[in-house]
Motif scaffolding. Structure first.
Motif, PDB file in Angstrom:
ATOM      1  N   PHE A 193       0.863  -1.120  -0.053  1.00 57.52           N
ATOM      2  CA  PHE A 193      -0.092   0.102   0.022  1.00 57.52           C
ATOM      3  C   PHE A 193       0.709   1.369   0.054  1.00 57.52           C
ATOM      4  O   PHE A 193       0.437   2.172  -0.840  1.00 57.52           O
ATOM      5  N   TYR A 194       1.781   1.526   0.683  1.00 58.73           N
ATOM      6  CA  TYR A 194       2.618   2.569   1.071  1.00 58.73           C
ATOM      7  C   TYR A 194       4.023   2.496   0.328  1.00 58.73           C
ATOM      8  O   TYR A 194       4.588   3.559   0.154  1.00 58.73           O
ATOM      9  N   GLY A 195       4.325   1.131  -0.655  1.00 56.77           N
ATOM     10  CA  GLY A 195       5.557   1.001  -1.140  1.00 56.77           C
ATOM     11  C   GLY A 195       6.529   0.830  -0.017  1.00 56.77           C
ATOM     12  O   GLY A 195       6.310   0.113   1.207  1.00 56.77           O
ATOM     13  N   ARG A 196       7.908   1.029  -0.549  1.00 54.60           N
ATOM     14  CA  ARG A 196       8.942   0.691   0.514  1.00 54.60           C
ATOM     15  C   ARG A 196       9.053   1.699   1.670  1.00 54.60           C
ATOM     16  O   ARG A 196       9.097   2.846   1.387  1.00 54.60           O
ATOM     17  N   LEU A 197       8.584   1.506   2.998  1.00 57.37           N
ATOM     18  CA  LEU A 197       8.686   2.422   4.028  1.00 57.37           C
ATOM     19  C   LEU A 197      10.131   2.684   4.661  1.00 57.37           C
ATOM     20  O   LEU A 197      10.415   4.061   4.818  1.00 57.37           O
ATOM     21  N   ASP A 198      10.674   1.542   4.965  1.00 54.10           N
ATOM     22  CA  ASP A 198      12.020   1.776   5.701  1.00 54.10           C
ATOM     23  C   ASP A 198      12.035   2.573   6.869  1.00 54.10           C
ATOM     24  O   ASP A 198      12.868   3.400   7.380  1.00 54.10           O
ATOM     25  N   ASP A 199      10.862   2.491   7.635  1.00 51.88           N
ATOM     26  CA  ASP A 199      10.709   2.988   8.732  1.00 51.88           C
ATOM     27  C   ASP A 199      11.068   2.167  10.294  1.00 51.88           C
ATOM     28  O   ASP A 199      11.440   1.035   9.745  1.00 51.88           O
ATOM     29  N   ASP A 200      10.876   2.719  11.180  1.00 50.90           N
ATOM     30  CA  ASP A 200      11.272   2.031  12.540  1.00 50.90           C
ATOM     31  C   ASP A 200      10.341   0.716  12.720  1.00 50.90           C
ATOM     32  O   ASP A 200      11.006  -0.207  13.514  1.00 50.90           O
ATOM     33  N   ILE A 201       9.291   0.480  12.106  1.00 51.68           N
ATOM     34  CA  ILE A 201       8.526  -0.490  12.374  1.00 51.68           C
ATOM     35  C   ILE A 201       8.566  -1.592  11.004  1.00 51.68           C
ATOM     36  O   ILE A 201       8.802  -2.586  11.342  1.00 51.68           O
ATOM     37  N   THR A 202       8.441  -1.238  10.010  1.00 56.17           N
ATOM     38  CA  THR A 202       8.223  -1.916   8.949  1.00 56.17           C
ATOM     39  C   THR A 202       9.639  -2.289   8.237  1.00 56.17           C
ATOM     40  O   THR A 202       9.990  -3.267   7.720  1.00 56.17           O
ATOM     41  N   GLY A 203      10.617  -1.370   8.469  1.00 52.54           N
ATOM     42  CA  GLY A 203      11.959  -1.793   7.631  1.00 52.54           C
ATOM     43  C   GLY A 203      11.799  -2.014   6.382  1.00 52.54           C
ATOM     44  O   GLY A 203      11.028  -1.241   5.703  1.00 52.54           O
ATOM     45  N   SER A 204      12.494  -3.071   5.716  1.00 52.63           N
ATOM     46  CA  SER A 204      12.381  -3.127   4.548  1.00 52.63           C
ATOM     47  C   SER A 204      11.024  -4.356   4.140  1.00 52.63           C
ATOM     48  O   SER A 204      11.147  -4.650   2.923  1.00 52.63           O
ATOM     49  N   ASP A 205      10.301  -4.778   5.035  1.00 48.50           N
ATOM     50  CA  ASP A 205       9.423  -5.477   4.801  1.00 48.50           C
ATOM     51  C   ASP A 205       8.414  -4.818   3.757  1.00 48.50           C
ATOM     52  O   ASP A 205       8.257  -3.542   3.650  1.00 48.50           O
ATOM     53  N   ARG A 206       7.449  -5.636   3.131  1.00 41.17           N
ATOM     54  CA  ARG A 206       6.560  -5.102   2.194  1.00 41.17           C
ATOM     55  C   ARG A 206       5.461  -4.419   2.849  1.00 41.17           C
ATOM     56  O   ARG A 206       4.859  -5.159   4.100  1.00 41.17           O
ATOM     57  N   SER A 207       4.636  -3.276   2.561  1.00 43.08           N
ATOM     58  CA  SER A 207       3.689  -2.705   3.329  1.00 43.08           C
ATOM     59  C   SER A 207       2.372  -3.087   2.914  1.00 43.08           C
ATOM     60  O   SER A 207       1.653  -2.377   2.637  1.00 43.08           O
ATOM     61  N   ASP A 208       2.236  -4.356   3.078  1.00 45.19           N
ATOM     62  CA  ASP A 208       0.651  -4.842   2.763  1.00 45.19           C
ATOM     63  C   ASP A 208      -0.148  -4.528   3.743  1.00 45.19           C
ATOM     64  O   ASP A 208       0.047  -4.389   4.944  1.00 45.19           O
ATOM     65  N   ARG A 209      -1.455  -3.932   3.383  1.00 49.44           N
ATOM     66  CA  ARG A 209      -2.350  -3.592   4.526  1.00 49.44           C
ATOM     67  C   ARG A 209      -3.690  -3.917   4.074  1.00 49.44           C
ATOM     68  O   ARG A 209      -4.256  -4.210   2.896  1.00 49.44           O
ATOM     69  N   PHE A 210      -4.494  -4.368   5.199  1.00 48.70           N
ATOM     70  CA  PHE A 210      -5.854  -4.564   5.125  1.00 48.70           C
ATOM     71  C   PHE A 210      -6.559  -3.163   5.450  1.00 48.70           C
ATOM     72  O   PHE A 210      -6.103  -2.428   6.346  1.00 48.70           O
ATOM     73  N   GLU A 211      -7.408  -2.635   4.634  1.00 49.38           N
ATOM     74  CA  GLU A 211      -8.176  -1.581   4.885  1.00 49.38           C
ATOM     75  C   GLU A 211      -9.602  -1.836   5.616  1.00 49.38           C
ATOM     76  O   GLU A 211     -10.407  -2.901   5.158  1.00 49.38           O
ATOM     77  N   VAL A 212      -9.867  -1.295   6.767  1.00 50.20           N
ATOM     78  CA  VAL A 212     -10.941  -1.546   7.668  1.00 50.20           C
ATOM     79  C   VAL A 212     -11.924  -0.444   7.538  1.00 50.20           C
ATOM     80  O   VAL A 212     -11.585   0.707   7.383  1.00 50.20           O
ATOM     81  N   ARG A 213     -13.302  -0.904   7.845  1.00 46.05           N
ATOM     82  CA  ARG A 213     -14.027   0.164   7.803  1.00 46.05           C
ATOM     83  C   ARG A 213     -14.799  -0.211   9.196  1.00 46.05           C
ATOM     84  O   ARG A 213     -15.235  -1.300   9.428  1.00 46.05           O
ATOM     85  N   TRP A 214     -15.018   1.053  10.110  1.00 46.25           N
ATOM     86  CA  TRP A 214     -15.756   1.006  11.368  1.00 46.25           C
ATOM     87  C   TRP A 214     -16.918   1.708  11.116  1.00 46.25           C
ATOM     88  O   TRP A 214     -17.025   2.943  11.117  1.00 46.25           O
ATOM     89  N   ARG A 215     -17.981   0.986  11.379  1.00 47.63           N
ATOM     90  CA  ARG A 215     -19.309   1.566  11.209  1.00 47.63           C
ATOM     91  C   ARG A 215     -19.826   1.815  12.700  1.00 47.63           C
ATOM     92  O   ARG A 215     -20.003   1.107  13.387  1.00 47.63           O
ATOM     93  N   LEU A 216     -19.756   2.916  13.087  1.00 48.43           N
ATOM     94  CA  LEU A 216     -19.632   3.808  14.333  1.00 48.43           C
ATOM     95  C   LEU A 216     -20.769   3.289  15.140  1.00 48.43           C
ATOM     96  O   LEU A 216     -20.886   3.387  16.332  1.00 48.43           O
ATOM     97  N   ASP A 217     -21.991   3.078  14.512  1.00 48.17           N
ATOM     98  CA  ASP A 217     -23.363   2.999  15.249  1.00 48.17           C
ATOM     99  C   ASP A 217     -23.940   1.738  14.898  1.00 48.17           C
ATOM    100  O   ASP A 217     -25.129   1.396  15.011  1.00 48.17           O
ATOM    101  N   SER A 218     -23.150   0.717  14.031  1.00 48.22           N
ATOM    102  CA  SER A 218     -23.794  -0.665  13.843  1.00 48.22           C
ATOM    103  C   SER A 218     -23.822  -1.593  14.958  1.00 48.22           C
ATOM    104  O   SER A 218     -23.257  -1.388  16.121  1.00 48.22           O
ATOM    105  N   PRO A 219     -24.567  -2.546  14.729  1.00 47.72           N
ATOM    106  CA  PRO A 219     -24.736  -3.609  15.823  1.00 47.72           C
ATOM    107  C   PRO A 219     -23.451  -4.159  16.298  1.00 47.72           C
ATOM    108  O   PRO A 219     -23.174  -4.553  17.373  1.00 47.72           O
ATOM    109  N   ARG A 220     -22.619  -4.429  15.220  1.00 40.74           N
ATOM    110  CA  ARG A 220     -21.429  -5.343  15.424  1.00 40.74           C
ATOM    111  C   ARG A 220     -20.510  -4.191  16.243  1.00 40.74           C
ATOM    112  O   ARG A 220     -19.891  -4.704  17.317  1.00 40.74           O
TER     113      ARG A 220
END
Length: 283
Positions: free
Chosen positions: A177-204
């Motif tokens: 998702f972000y390309g190569r980050l090289d930050d303190d968390i991800t390093g050289s790992d690939r920046s695969d991401r899930f996109e989540v939706r938070w339906r703020l007043d849903s039963p869930r």
């Protein structure tokens, strides 16, 4: 859209309770808070990985959620009237958490919750949860019932926090998702991401925030998550890369078949067609 006043009032109470339990007071950042917020972001992702002061000022000025969590401490004032905890290593008045979210309109108006950072000595104490619930209350007060963000799907604790504790749901998979980050968390790992939706007043969401158990999701396709992928990534990069490759293939195939990842009781993924708002399993 409009949100029922009782839903807004409940959201405010939940945010206040979460802040009290974490021993913090959460509020919109002032210009004087921005240096501390930048420091928190940089201690999490690395120097230069935070928006700069001028960008945060502009986002804050436009009314976006630039938030800080201030340590209350056992001896400090508690503006929300709840019994405060005592964040480890923090003095009353210290900013120990910060969050940045901004409005988006792709697939409908929503708040994109982009960054949340908590000081190293205060992680795991509910500060991030308090920041998220404050964002939720602000959104509902402004008639916005949808929040979204991305997270690394292989970080088990984040998957549990997002899908179980908050009640968000996965809507897309974004490889690199972000390309190569090289930050303190991800390093050289690939920046695969899930996109989540938070339906703020849903039963869930309401069930999750009430602490109810999620459903026993049906499905035969599963993916076991490493208990500490960040540790694995540092200790055995080759094995971490193999896990990344395996997960990437499975996520693509599952979502292309209309399956949605949820977490089992063992905090592994199961891919299901069950409705996101399915009733919870008995306690």
């Amino acid at each position: 859209m409009s949100v029922e006043p009782k839903v807004v009032r409940q959201a405010v109470r939940q945010a206040e309770a979460a802040a009290g339990a974490a021993g913090v007071s959460v509020r919109q950042a002032t210009p004087g808070d921005l240096a501390a917020a930048i420091g928190l972001f940089e201690r999490t992702w690395g120097v230069g990985r935070s928006p700069d002061d001028s960008m945060l000022r502009a986002l804050d000025f436009a009314g976006n959620t630039v938030l800080v969590a201030i340590a209350v401490g056992a001896s400090g004032p508690n503006p929300i009237g709840a019994t405060a905890g005592d964040p480890i290593g923090a003095t009353a008045g210290d900013p120990i958490g910060a969050s940045l979210g901004f409005l988006g309109w792709t697939d409908g108006i929503h708040l994109h919750s982009h960054m949340t950072a908590v000081g190293p000595g205060q992680r795991g104490g509910g500060v991030g949860y308090a920041l998220k619930l404050y964002q939720r209350a602000l959104c509902l007060e402004h008639g916005i019932a949808d929040m979204r963000w991305t997270f690394d799907p292989l970080i088990r604790r984040n998957a549990h926090f997002n899908l179980v504790k908050l009640g968000a749901e996965v809507v897309r998979f974004w490889p690199d998702f972000y390309g190569r980050l090289d930050d303190d968390i991800t390093g050289s790992d690939r920046s695969d991401r899930f996109e989540v939706r938070w339906r703020l007043d849903s039963p869930r969401t309401l069930r999750a925030l009430a602490g109810e158990l999620p459903p026993a999701w049906s499905g035969t396709d599963t993916l076991r998550l490493d208990g500490d992928f960040e540790r694995l990534r540092a200790a055995d990069p080759a094995e971490a890369a193999r896990c990344r490759d395996e997960s990437r293939t499975q996520f693509r195939v599952a979502l292309s078949r209309g399956l949605r990842p949820e977490l089992t009781e063992n905090k592994d993924y199961v891919f299901t067609t069950d409705a996101a708002d399915s009733a919870p399993r008995p306690a």
